[in-house]
Design a protein around this motif. Structure first.
Motif, short mmCIF file in Angstrom:
data_model
loop_
_atom_site.label_atom_id
_atom_site.label_comp_id
_atom_site.label_asym_id
_atom_site.label_seq_id
_atom_site.Cartn_x
_atom_site.Cartn_y
_atom_site.Cartn_z
N UNK A 103 49.50 0.84 113.91
CA UNK A 103 49.29 -0.42 114.60
C UNK A 103 49.13 -0.16 116.09
N UNK A 104 48.41 -0.98 116.79
CA UNK A 104 47.69 -2.17 116.30
C UNK A 104 46.36 -1.79 115.65
N UNK A 105 45.91 -2.62 114.75
CA UNK A 105 44.63 -2.40 114.08
C UNK A 105 43.94 -3.74 113.91
N UNK A 106 42.63 -3.69 113.81
CA UNK A 106 41.86 -4.92 113.63
C UNK A 106 41.68 -5.18 112.14
N UNK A 107 41.40 -6.43 111.77
CA UNK A 107 41.12 -6.73 110.36
C UNK A 107 39.97 -5.92 109.80
N UNK A 108 38.93 -5.68 110.62
CA UNK A 108 37.77 -4.91 110.14
C UNK A 108 38.16 -3.47 109.81
N UNK A 109 38.96 -2.86 110.66
CA UNK A 109 39.40 -1.49 110.41
C UNK A 109 40.29 -1.44 109.17
N UNK A 110 41.20 -2.37 109.05
CA UNK A 110 42.09 -2.42 107.89
C UNK A 110 41.29 -2.56 106.60
N UNK A 111 40.33 -3.46 106.59
CA UNK A 111 39.50 -3.66 105.39
C UNK A 111 38.69 -2.41 105.08
#
Length: 125
Positions: A103-111
């Motif tokens: 963390x932190x991470x963006x939703x796009x990276x997580x997906x």
């Protein structure tokens, strides 16, 4: 992943320590089951009663998840989420791929990481 919506088990225990925004998980456009399963026995029941493509959890929950995964006969990738302070030693897994996202991470990276784990697991097994 085109045409198929991955079914992801999201174990929420301790995730509030790395992200204050629970909406980050809702914004993934994945079929996500949220749970706070505390034991490997409870997790095993959940895994046996559903067909998940991946598990996401806080890095501190990895031992519980790995214990449950060892009892399954199919492969299942694991995405460990944690603070950026220190990258942990990832557990080895005969049950699917294991990745760590700090963390932190963006939703796009997580997906994207979820999709890569699921795809690599499909091609490797």
């Amino acid at each position: 992943m085109t045409g198929i919506t991955p079914n992801v088990l999201l174990i929420e225990n301790k995730l509030e320590s790395i992200t204050q925004n629970k909406e980050i998980f809702s914004s993934l456009h994945l079929q996500t089951t949220r749970t706070g399963i505390p034991t490997s026995a409870d997790l095993l029941v959940t895994l046996l009663s559903n067909n998940y493509d991946c598990i996401m959890c806080h890095v501190s929950q990895s031992a519980v998840v790995q214990k449950a995964l060892k009892k399954l006969s199919r492969t299942l990738p694991l995405l460990l989420l944690g603070p950026a302070a220190k990258i942990p030693k990832l557990p080895s897994s005969a049950n699917g791929g294991v990745a760590y996202l700090n963390a932190p991470f963006s939703p796009k990276v997580l997906k994207a990481v979820v999709e890569i784990l699921i795809r690599s697991n499909q091609y490797c097994h």
